[in-house]
Design an enzyme around this catalytic site. Structure first.
Site, mmCIF file in Angstrom:
data_model
loop_
_atom_site.group_PDB
_atom_site.id
_atom_site.type_symbol
_atom_site.label_atom_id
_atom_site.label_comp_id
_atom_site.label_asym_id
_atom_site.label_seq_id
_atom_site.Cartn_x
_atom_site.Cartn_y
_atom_site.Cartn_z
ATOM 1 N N SER A 141 42.807 36.312 46.444
ATOM 2 C CA SER A 141 42.251 37.545 46.996
ATOM 3 C C SER A 141 42.857 37.755 48.375
ATOM 4 O O SER A 141 43.352 36.803 49.000
ATOM 5 C CB SER A 141 40.729 37.438 47.107
ATOM 6 O OG SER A 141 40.198 38.496 47.885
ATOM 7 N N TYR A 154 33.076 32.490 49.261
ATOM 8 C CA TYR A 154 34.094 33.121 48.415
ATOM 9 C C TYR A 154 35.453 33.057 49.097
ATOM 10 O O TYR A 154 36.452 32.645 48.499
ATOM 11 C CB TYR A 154 33.708 34.572 48.138
ATOM 12 C CG TYR A 154 34.737 35.348 47.353
ATOM 13 C CD1 TYR A 154 34.976 35.064 46.008
ATOM 14 C CD2 TYR A 154 35.468 36.373 47.946
ATOM 15 C CE1 TYR A 154 35.907 35.781 45.280
ATOM 16 C CE2 TYR A 154 36.408 37.088 47.229
ATOM 17 C CZ TYR A 154 36.618 36.792 45.899
ATOM 18 O OH TYR A 154 37.557 37.503 45.187
#
Length: 265
Positions: A141, A154
């Protein structure tokens, strides 16, 4: 790279980017193994594949169940007798502050995003090395390159993937195995809806960034282009990807900016 007849195993294949990759690779004539926790959804994805449904095999798995992944990798390998590309697209996001997020939720996120990807890749790697060919594709990401509020664990899980697989790439670069790390920004999927809150509940809300992001199909196209060119790392998205360069060259400015803006998913 021509994906026709390539044997590709995709995790997170029941929705989002993973699902979009299934359809594109099926159209290109790849032989697929598709995995996620939701077997029913996987069979629905298989039914929507337009070409050669017999070349789409469903293999349910749970990335959080570390003790099952070696056996799952063996099962996957036996289906076609090889795996050319493993695309690690399975994962889960987060919406919660550091102080509020329960340790059990943080552990769950790390188990799925980091350890799940690592354990599955390590189970396949020796066989790829024996064949002297293979691609490990890791869907990270943009927040694997910098941190933002409400996504501490995350972001940490994605940062950890970069460190791990950058190191692995150095170790196998001359043995026929490639490592491709993909960093999407805003992609219109259910990732924010399915994110875990501080207490592990479903977020059930699509963030504005995801709502206005590129489509999963567009992202999947860019991923396959990157893998075909064997790029070590690829940023995919819109203006949010500029944050990677701002963080690198203007860290003070970036820190002030990111505190005030809606953050990426």
């Amino acid at each position: 790279m021509d994906f026709k007849n390539k044997i590709v195993w995709i995790t997170g294949a029941s929705s989002g980017i993973g699902e979009a990759l299934v359809y594109l690779l099926n159209e290109q004539g790849a032989k697929l193994i598709i995995s996620s926790r939701r077997s029913g959804a996987l069979y629905e994805v298989k039914q929507r594949c337009r070409k050669n449904p017999l070349d789409v095999h469903v293999l349910p798995l749970d990335l959080a169940q570390a003790d099952t992944l070696t056996a799952k990798a063996e099962n996957a390998w036996r289906i076609y007798g090889a795996i050319d590309i493993l695309i690690n697209a399975g994962g889960i996001s987060q919406r919660g502050t550091v102080l509020e997020t329960a340790a059990t939720v943080e552990q769950q996120i790390m188990n799925v995003n980091f350890w799940g990807t690592v354990n599955l890749s390590k189970a396949i790697l020796p066989k790829m090395l024996q064949r002297k060919q293979g691609n490990l594709v890791v869907i990270s990401s943009v927040v694997g390159k910098f941190g933002t509020q409400f996504r501490s664990t995350y972001s940490a899980s994605k940062h950890a993937l970069h460190g791990y697989f950058d190191s692995l790439r150095c170790e196998v670069y001359d043995q026929g195995v490639s490592v491709n790390i993909i960093c999407p920004g805003f992609v219109k999927t259910n990732v924010t809806i399915n994110s875990l809150t501080a207490q592990g509940e479903k977020h059930n809300h699509m963030d504005e960034g995801q709502e206005n992001g590129i489509s999963a199909t567009q992202c999947a196209h860019e991923i396959l282009k990157s893998v075909a060119k064997n790029k070590e790392e690829t940023l995919i998205g819109g203006k949010e990807t500029y944050g990677v360069y701002l963080k690198r060259f203007f860290p003070g400015y970036f820190s002030k900016m990111i505190r005030k803006r809606k953050v990426v998913g």
